[in-house]
Design a protein around this motif. Structure first.
Motif, PDB file in Angstrom:
ATOM      1  N   ILE A 153       0.850  -1.188   0.000  1.00 24.39           N
ATOM      2  CA  ILE A 153       0.000   0.000   0.000  1.00 24.39           C
ATOM      3  C   ILE A 153       0.889   1.242   0.000  1.00 24.39           C
ATOM      4  O   ILE A 153       2.077   1.169   0.304  1.00 24.39           O
ATOM      5  CB  ILE A 153      -0.939   0.063   1.231  1.00 24.39           C
ATOM      6  N   ASP A 154       0.293   2.369  -0.335  1.00 20.77           N
ATOM      7  CA  ASP A 154       0.919   3.666  -0.089  1.00 20.77           C
ATOM      8  C   ASP A 154       0.566   4.037   1.347  1.00 20.77           C
ATOM      9  O   ASP A 154      -0.606   4.207   1.683  1.00 20.77           O
ATOM     10  CB  ASP A 154       0.371   4.708  -1.076  1.00 20.77           C
ATOM     11  N   ASN A 155       1.567   4.170   2.212  1.00 18.24           N
ATOM     12  CA  ASN A 155       1.304   4.396   3.638  1.00 18.24           C
ATOM     13  C   ASN A 155       0.567   5.702   3.914  1.00 18.24           C
ATOM     14  O   ASN A 155      -0.192   5.806   4.879  1.00 18.24           O
ATOM     15  CB  ASN A 155       2.598   4.351   4.446  1.00 18.24           C
ATOM     16  N   LEU A 156       0.779   6.725   3.086  1.00 16.72           N
ATOM     17  CA  LEU A 156       0.112   8.007   3.304  1.00 16.72           C
ATOM     18  C   LEU A 156      -1.307   8.036   2.740  1.00 16.72           C
ATOM     19  O   LEU A 156      -2.095   8.918   3.095  1.00 16.72           O
ATOM     20  CB  LEU A 156       0.915   9.146   2.684  1.00 16.72           C
ATOM     21  N   LEU A 157      -1.640   7.066   1.887  1.00 14.92           N
ATOM     22  CA  LEU A 157      -2.946   7.082   1.225  1.00 14.92           C
ATOM     23  C   LEU A 157      -3.835   5.955   1.729  1.00 14.92           C
ATOM     24  O   LEU A 157      -4.611   6.151   2.650  1.00 14.92           O
ATOM     25  CB  LEU A 157      -2.752   7.070  -0.287  1.00 14.92           C
ATOM     26  N   LYS A 158      -3.749   4.762   1.167  1.00 15.75           N
ATOM     27  CA  LYS A 158      -4.565   3.672   1.718  1.00 15.75           C
ATOM     28  C   LYS A 158      -4.211   3.429   3.177  1.00 15.75           C
ATOM     29  O   LYS A 158      -5.056   2.975   3.965  1.00 15.75           O
ATOM     30  CB  LYS A 158      -4.372   2.391   0.896  1.00 15.75           C
TER      31      LYS A 158
END
Length: 345
Positions: free
Chosen positions: A311-316
């Motif tokens: 995942i993108d840690n800042l998004l999902k």
């Protein structure tokens, strides 16, 4: 238009939320709160938003929140967030909280792992854990949504269906997660300065990372029995992204069993991508998106199932998941404002 405000807007997750809401077709952002940057134009702090976001940061308290605000996002750290969120809840505002302050169902567990007093344990009973692929109906009615942590999101999404359907055992689950430096936040420290991070990979908080009880809580609910994990996070020299590799027993299961399980739970979910055989997730393939990619291998030689997620840690792992939760809360299409494809390269 739904009117939204953000408390703690100038951290990385707050800034990503500002960017996402600016693009959302149903949202009007009415205030951006920051005590550190009060009176400063937001695009002067984040130059990527020049010509897009024209708001100036304000210092907001509960009495100055406009009464017609429909949703408030709190992107503050744990402990600080609950002191701001509780008065908002009391005044009847709907809130999505990014911190850990309302994720755990028992105050004593929160107080043990976060080493601070919870100000109102009764609120924990009302908060809904904001994993939209699992708690859609509850989120839709919620007044307070506890947005999940980044590591837990990357771990829970691949494991929950397997435990729910008893395809794996509830013990001997070993998790190795690697995260980009943005997970440490925007403030400089020894954790995230260039000379410490560049050309360096390190494990940290083995067996005692604060996301552990959150992960075990949700896995145990799915399994219907207590689940203990061994969780080892690693910091790696990239800006963003989480890759989690999860190892467990593969006794008595086949690839078709796992594929059928994932299809049953995620086949109609917009943001979960189950990769076909021969492919495994990578962080670059989800960067800048709300996707969680999941792939797996059954190693017959060792008798182990290895599941990998990205995942993108800042998004999902934070801001786009919060927008997904907001969409559910207001009966919008779950994908509203979140349809952008990942960035490559």
């Amino acid at each position: 238009m739904i009117k939204a405000g953000i408390i703690g807007a100038t951290g990385y997750t707050g800034a990503e939320l500002v960017r996402l809401l600016e693009l959302h077709p149903e949202i009007e952002t009415i205030f951006l709160d920051s005590r550190s940057y009060e009176g400063i134009r937001f695009s002067d702090i984040y130059p990527n938003l020049r010509g897009k976001v024209h708001d100036t940061c304000q210092s907001i308290n509960v009495d100055s929140v406009p009464e017609d605000t429909d949703i408030i996002f709190s992107a503050l750290p744990h402990r600080i967030s609950q002191s701001k969120v509780l008065p908002l809840i009391e005044k009847g505002f709907r809130v999505i909280d990014f911190s850990a302050d309302f994720r755990l169902r028992e105050a004593k567990i929160y107080e043990h792992w976060y080493e601070t007093k919870h100000l109102d344990d009764r609120t924990l009973e009302k908060a809904v854990y904001g994993l939209p692929e699992w708690y859609t109906a509850s989120i839709a009615k919620a007044g307070l949504v506890a947005n999940p942590g980044c590591f837990p999101t990357s771990i829970l999404l691949p494991l929950l269906p397997l435990l729910k359907e008893n395809l794996i055992k509830n013990k001997d689950i070993i998790i190795d997660s690697k995260t980009g430096v943005s997970g440490a936040g925007r403030s400089s420290s020894e954790v995230n300065i260039f000379s410490q991070v560049n050309e360096n990979i390190k494990a940290y908080n083995i067996g005692k990372h604060r996301h552990t009880p959150e992960i075990e809580q949700e896995l145990s609910l799915a399994a219907g029995s207590s689940v203990n994990i061994l969780f080892t996070p690693h910091l790696i020299p990239v800006d963003r992204g989480i890759l989690s590799t999860i190892v467990m027993s593969a006794e008595g299961i086949t690839r078709k069993d796992i594929e059928a399980c994932y299809e049953a739970y995620y086949g109609k979910k917009s943001f979960i991508r189950i990769l076909k055989e021969g492919y495994l997730p990578e962080t670059k393939a989800v960067k800048g998106s709300n996707f969680c990619d999941i792939g797996f291998v059954i190693d017959s030689r060792s008798g182990k199932l290895v599941v990998v997620s990205a995942i993108d840690n800042l998004l999902k792992g934070s801001s786009s998941q919060a927008v997904q939760n907001m969409n559910v809360m207001f009966g919008l299409e779950e994908t509203a404002g979140l349809n952008a494809a990942p960035i490559w390269p």
